[in-house]
Scaffold this active site. Structure first.
Site, PDB file in Angstrom:
ATOM      1  N   LEU A   1      -3.689   5.256   6.940  1.00  0.00           N
ATOM      2  CA  LEU A   1      -3.000   4.540   5.977  1.00  0.00           C
ATOM      3  C   LEU A   1      -2.989   4.647   4.862  1.00  0.00           C
ATOM      4  O   LEU A   1      -4.082   4.799   4.901  1.00  0.00           O
ATOM      5  CB  LEU A   1      -2.936   2.558   6.894  1.00  0.00           C
ATOM      6  CG  LEU A   1      -2.144   2.660   8.469  1.00  0.00           C
ATOM      7  CD1 LEU A   1      -2.152   1.387   8.914  1.00  0.00           C
ATOM      8  CD2 LEU A   1      -1.125   3.515   8.484  1.00  0.00           C
ATOM      9  N   HIS A   2      -2.250   4.562   3.702  1.00  0.00           N
ATOM     10  CA  HIS A   2      -2.455   4.506   3.011  1.00  0.00           C
ATOM     11  C   HIS A   2      -1.567   3.284   2.164  1.00  0.00           C
ATOM     12  O   HIS A   2      -0.805   3.068   2.664  1.00  0.00           O
ATOM     13  CB  HIS A   2      -2.544   6.048   2.631  1.00  0.00           C
ATOM     14  CG  HIS A   2      -1.400   7.036   2.218  1.00  0.00           C
ATOM     15  ND1 HIS A   2       0.436   5.664   2.480  1.00  0.00           N
ATOM     16  CD2 HIS A   2      -0.560   7.287   3.206  1.00  0.00           C
ATOM     17  CE1 HIS A   2       1.227   6.489   2.150  1.00  0.00           C
ATOM     18  NE2 HIS A   2      -0.073   7.146   3.206  1.00  0.00           N
TER      19      HIS A   2
ATOM     20  N   GLY B   1       1.573   3.415   0.373  1.00  0.00           N
ATOM     21  CA  GLY B   1       2.269   3.838   0.580  1.00  0.00           C
ATOM     22  C   GLY B   1       3.192   3.408   1.970  1.00  0.00           C
ATOM     23  O   GLY B   1       3.740   2.525   2.116  1.00  0.00           O
ATOM     24  N   HIS B   2       2.455   2.865   3.368  1.00  0.00           N
ATOM     25  CA  HIS B   2       1.986   2.456   4.798  1.00  0.00           C
ATOM     26  C   HIS B   2       2.088   0.489   4.355  1.00  0.00           C
ATOM     27  O   HIS B   2       3.055  -0.108   4.558  1.00  0.00           O
ATOM     28  CB  HIS B   2       1.502   2.692   5.177  1.00  0.00           C
ATOM     29  CG  HIS B   2       1.516   4.360   5.958  1.00  0.00           C
ATOM     30  ND1 HIS B   2       0.295   5.049   5.035  1.00  0.00           N
ATOM     31  CD2 HIS B   2       2.076   4.764   6.255  1.00  0.00           C
ATOM     32  CE1 HIS B   2       0.574   6.043   6.085  1.00  0.00           C
ATOM     33  NE2 HIS B   2       1.636   6.026   6.449  1.00  0.00           N
TER      34      HIS B   2
ATOM     35  N   GLN C   1       7.429  15.354  17.400  1.00  0.00           N
ATOM     36  CA  GLN C   1       7.974  15.480  16.424  1.00  0.00           C
ATOM     37  C   GLN C   1       7.112  16.949  15.759  1.00  0.00           C
ATOM     38  O   GLN C   1       7.700  17.306  14.090  1.00  0.00           O
ATOM     39  CB  GLN C   1       8.328  14.284  15.440  1.00  0.00           C
ATOM     40  CG  GLN C   1       7.493  13.808  14.952  1.00  0.00           C
ATOM     41  CD  GLN C   1       7.066  12.288  14.240  1.00  0.00           C
ATOM     42  OE1 GLN C   1       7.599  11.814  15.021  1.00  0.00           O
ATOM     43  NE2 GLN C   1       7.256  12.798  12.289  1.00  0.00           N
TER      44      GLN C   1
ATOM     45  N   GLN D   1      11.206   5.663   1.773  1.00  0.00           N
ATOM     46  CA  GLN D   1      11.690   7.181   0.992  1.00  0.00           C
ATOM     47  C   GLN D   1      11.243   8.201   0.976  1.00  0.00           C
ATOM     48  O   GLN D   1      11.825   9.055   0.862  1.00  0.00           O
ATOM     49  CB  GLN D   1      12.302   6.199  -0.502  1.00  0.00           C
ATOM     50  CG  GLN D   1      13.289   7.096  -1.769  1.00  0.00           C
ATOM     51  CD  GLN D   1      14.582   7.905  -0.400  1.00  0.00           C
ATOM     52  OE1 GLN D   1      15.823   6.319  -0.078  1.00  0.00           O
ATOM     53  NE2 GLN D   1      15.012   8.410  -0.704  1.00  0.00           N
ATOM     54  N   LYS D   2      10.306   8.100   0.782  1.00  0.00           N
ATOM     55  CA  LYS D   2       9.792   9.443   1.371  1.00  0.00           C
ATOM     56  C   LYS D   2       9.615  10.148   1.780  1.00  0.00           C
ATOM     57  O   LYS D   2       9.701  11.868   1.264  1.00  0.00           O
ATOM     58  CB  LYS D   2       7.862   8.814   1.086  1.00  0.00           C
ATOM     59  CG  LYS D   2       7.153  10.608   1.730  1.00  0.00           C
ATOM     60  CD  LYS D   2       6.214  10.909   0.255  1.00  0.00           C
ATOM     61  CE  LYS D   2       5.465  11.837   0.692  1.00  0.00           C
ATOM     62  NZ  LYS D   2       5.378  12.707   2.215  1.00  0.00           N
ATOM     63  N   ASP D   3       9.995  10.076   2.811  1.00  0.00           N
ATOM     64  CA  ASP D   3      10.674  10.859   4.253  1.00  0.00           C
ATOM     65  C   ASP D   3      12.941  10.674   3.856  1.00  0.00           C
ATOM     66  O   ASP D   3      13.231  10.130   4.857  1.00  0.00           O
ATOM     67  CB  ASP D   3      10.299  10.389   5.453  1.00  0.00           C
ATOM     68  CG  ASP D   3       9.001  11.497   5.685  1.00  0.00           C
ATOM     69  OD1 ASP D   3       8.728  11.898   5.575  1.00  0.00           O
ATOM     70  OD2 ASP D   3       8.248   9.503   5.366  1.00  0.00           O
TER      71      ASP D   3
ATOM     72  N   SER E   1       0.750  10.529   0.842  1.00  0.00           N
ATOM     73  CA  SER E   1       0.501  11.068   1.638  1.00  0.00           C
ATOM     74  C   SER E   1      -0.237  11.040   2.300  1.00  0.00           C
ATOM     75  O   SER E   1      -1.972  11.287   2.174  1.00  0.00           O
ATOM     76  CB  SER E   1       1.483  12.245   1.681  1.00  0.00           C
ATOM     77  OG  SER E   1       1.207  12.911   3.479  1.00  0.00           O
TER      78      SER E   1
END
Ligand code: AMP
Length: 282
Positions: free
Chosen positions: A30-31, A33-34, A58, A145-147, A182
């Site tokens: 985790l960073h 963003g998470h 995936q 929104q990164k993905d 990421s």
């Protein structure tokens, strides 16, 4: 904070959670963003569940499943600090027991962009997210929104399968120099890390042209490609200027656009995106 592994443990713990319940699906390592997703869930929900699962289905056969970074102890201390209620860390056997044979597939919106370069990727994503939704039964689920295409695909799946779940989307969290956070940034050496800002530079160059009145999607794609070509350590897999809803390539930008790209920096594949004609976070 409770940590569970099996479905029975999860169901038991889920019963005790006051609603509304928010779910944040992650693959761990985790960073910030998470953690922004977790904070968003905390704001609108009485209880927050985080799942940590590096979902094998995936990843393509030549992708980085085995190398994918993991640090469970660090992840748990981040989540504890944010006062998360429940962390579900299923094993592959919990998610995909022997003789597993059911898949969730979404149509058109999975075909372009990531879908065209990562065959089977979204089938793995929608299958696992649908299993997470079924098991946790959240009221709200939070994605980044990164993905961008993943958000479009999950939103489509949620509508199509009538999940009573609100999908919330958190803007991209970036480093000071623009690199989107990421888990895969950890693969970059020092020179590659510097070169990796090229994705953000390409997106901003395209936005600058758009703000000066450029409306040809091809010209916008060229501006992004040229910026990436100028960076010796980077090579673009694709650059896209696409319709915000269908994700199909545009000729002329009339009503906003999603700029997106996948770029190799060394062997590391990075993605980034930017919305034209709508406010971004930064
Ligand atoms: P992952 O662990 O890479 O599967 O990501 C889990 C969730 O975190 C997904 O919804 C991602 O879109 C989101 N996410 C990852 N990186 C970022 C970022 N830099 N900013 C915002 N959300 C992110």
């Amino acid at each position: 904070m409770k940590t569970v592994e099996t479905l029975n443990e999860l169901w038991q713990a889920r019963k005790d959670l006051p609603g509304p319940v928010g779910l944040v699906p992650t693959m761990g390592f985790l960073h910030d963003g998470h953690l922004m997703l977790v904070k968003e869930a905390k704001q609108s929900c009485a209880s927050v569940v985080v799942s940590i699962f590096v979902n094998p289905t995936q990843f393509g056969p030549s992708e980085d499943l085995d190398a994918y970074p993991r640090d469970l102890q660090r992840d748990l201390s981040h989540l504890e600090a944010l006062d998360v209620d429940l962390v579900w860390i299923p094993t592959s056997e919990v998610m995909y027991p022997a003789n597993y044979q059911t898949w969730v597939e979404v149509g058109d919106v999975t075909k372009p962009l990531e879908g065209s370069y990562r065959p089977g990727h979204f089938r793995g994503v929608t299958t696992v997210v649908s299993k997470l939704f079924n098991a946790v039964q959240p009221d709200v689920a939070v994605f980044g929104q990164k993905d961008a295409q993943q958000v479009a695909v999950i939103s489509q799946m949620t509508r199509d399968l009538s999940y009573p779940i609100e999908i919330k989307v958190v803007p991209i969290v970036r480093e000071g120099d623009g690199l989107a956070l990421s888990s895969r940034n950890t693969y970059l050496n020092q020179d590659q890390r510097k070169a990796a800002t090229v994705l953000y530079r390409a997106l901003r160059a395209a936005e600058k042209a758009y703000l000066s009145g450029e409306r040809s999607a091809e010209t916008i794609r060229q501006i992004m490609s040229e910026t990436i070509t100028d960076e010796p350590l980077a090579s673009a897999q694709y650059v896209s200027c696409a319709d915000l809803l269908t994700l199909t390539e545009l000729e002329t930008i009339t009503n906003g656009a999603l700029l997106s790209m996948a770029v190799y920096v060394g062997k590391t594949r990075l993605i980034d995106n930017w919305i034209l004609g709508k406010p971004n976070a930064d």
